[in-house]
Write a protein that holds these residues in place. Sequence first.
Motif, short mmCIF file in Angstrom:
data_model
loop_
_atom_site.label_atom_id
_atom_site.label_comp_id
_atom_site.label_asym_id
_atom_site.label_seq_id
_atom_site.Cartn_x
_atom_site.Cartn_y
_atom_site.Cartn_z
N ASP A 106 0.82 -1.22 0.00
CA ASP A 106 0.00 0.00 0.00
C ASP A 106 0.85 1.26 0.00
O ASP A 106 0.36 2.34 -0.33
CB ASP A 106 -0.92 0.04 1.24
N GLU A 107 2.11 1.14 0.38
CA GLU A 107 2.98 2.32 0.48
C GLU A 107 3.09 3.02 -0.87
O GLU A 107 3.17 2.38 -1.91
CB GLU A 107 4.37 1.90 0.96
N GLY A 108 3.05 4.35 -0.82
CA GLY A 108 3.20 5.13 -2.04
C GLY A 108 2.44 6.44 -1.99
O GLY A 108 2.00 6.88 -0.93
N ASP A 109 2.32 7.04 -3.16
CA ASP A 109 1.64 8.33 -3.29
C ASP A 109 0.20 8.14 -3.72
O ASP A 109 -0.09 7.34 -4.63
CB ASP A 109 2.36 9.20 -4.32
N PHE A 110 -0.68 8.88 -3.08
CA PHE A 110 -2.10 8.89 -3.40
C PHE A 110 -2.51 10.32 -3.69
O PHE A 110 -1.90 11.27 -3.17
CB PHE A 110 -2.93 8.35 -2.22
N HIS A 111 -3.54 10.47 -4.49
CA HIS A 111 -4.04 11.80 -4.85
C HIS A 111 -5.56 11.79 -4.73
O HIS A 111 -6.22 10.94 -5.32
CB HIS A 111 -3.65 12.18 -6.28
N CYS A 112 -6.08 12.72 -3.96
CA CYS A 112 -7.52 12.86 -3.79
C CYS A 112 -7.97 14.09 -4.57
O CYS A 112 -7.48 15.19 -4.33
CB CYS A 112 -7.86 13.02 -2.31
N ARG A 113 -8.88 13.90 -5.50
CA ARG A 113 -9.41 15.01 -6.29
C ARG A 113 -10.87 15.23 -5.89
O ARG A 113 -11.67 14.31 -5.92
CB ARG A 113 -9.33 14.69 -7.78
N VAL A 114 -11.18 16.47 -5.51
CA VAL A 114 -12.53 16.81 -5.11
C VAL A 114 -13.11 17.80 -6.11
O VAL A 114 -12.54 18.87 -6.34
CB VAL A 114 -12.56 17.44 -3.69
N ASP A 115 -14.22 17.43 -6.72
CA ASP A 115 -14.93 18.31 -7.63
C ASP A 115 -16.12 18.90 -6.87
O ASP A 115 -16.86 18.16 -6.20
CB ASP A 115 -15.44 17.55 -8.86
N PHE A 116 -16.28 20.21 -6.98
CA PHE A 116 -17.38 20.92 -6.33
C PHE A 116 -18.39 21.36 -7.37
O PHE A 116 -18.10 21.40 -8.56
CB PHE A 116 -16.85 22.14 -5.57
#
Length: 133
Positions: A106-116
């Motif tokens: 699971d180790e690594g980079d994650f990116h959360c994108r939030v659209d409004f």
Amino acid sequence: MTSAGYLVVVLVLLVTCSVAELANEFVEASEGSTANLPCSLSAAEFPDKVSNILWYRGAEESPIYKYEARGSHPRHWAEGNLQNRYFLRVSDKQAQMTISPTKNSDEGDFHCRVDFQHSATKITHVNLTVIGK
């Protein structure tokens, strides 16, 4: 570079930087424990509502997790190989991707994108470090 060329570069940078607001987070978890990856839901324009939350892993172009808030009932979708270990918890100002139990993979980079509905997209970068047993 001509002054016109310089102006074009500056305008492109201004537009690109204003489209998405970025944040960086760092999370550590022991292998086998629970990791909570934060994702800010605070909109640039108040009040505003979340339309979608999309989580990406590394440089992948397809999301590993989707949360669609449109309509009367929010919908969750997770990539099949996540083995029911990933779940998104959503509150008013923050969402948390919970990974339990964590694995070294699971180790690594994650990116959360939030659209409004009205505000610019917001992206949170999260670096997850899993400490082995």
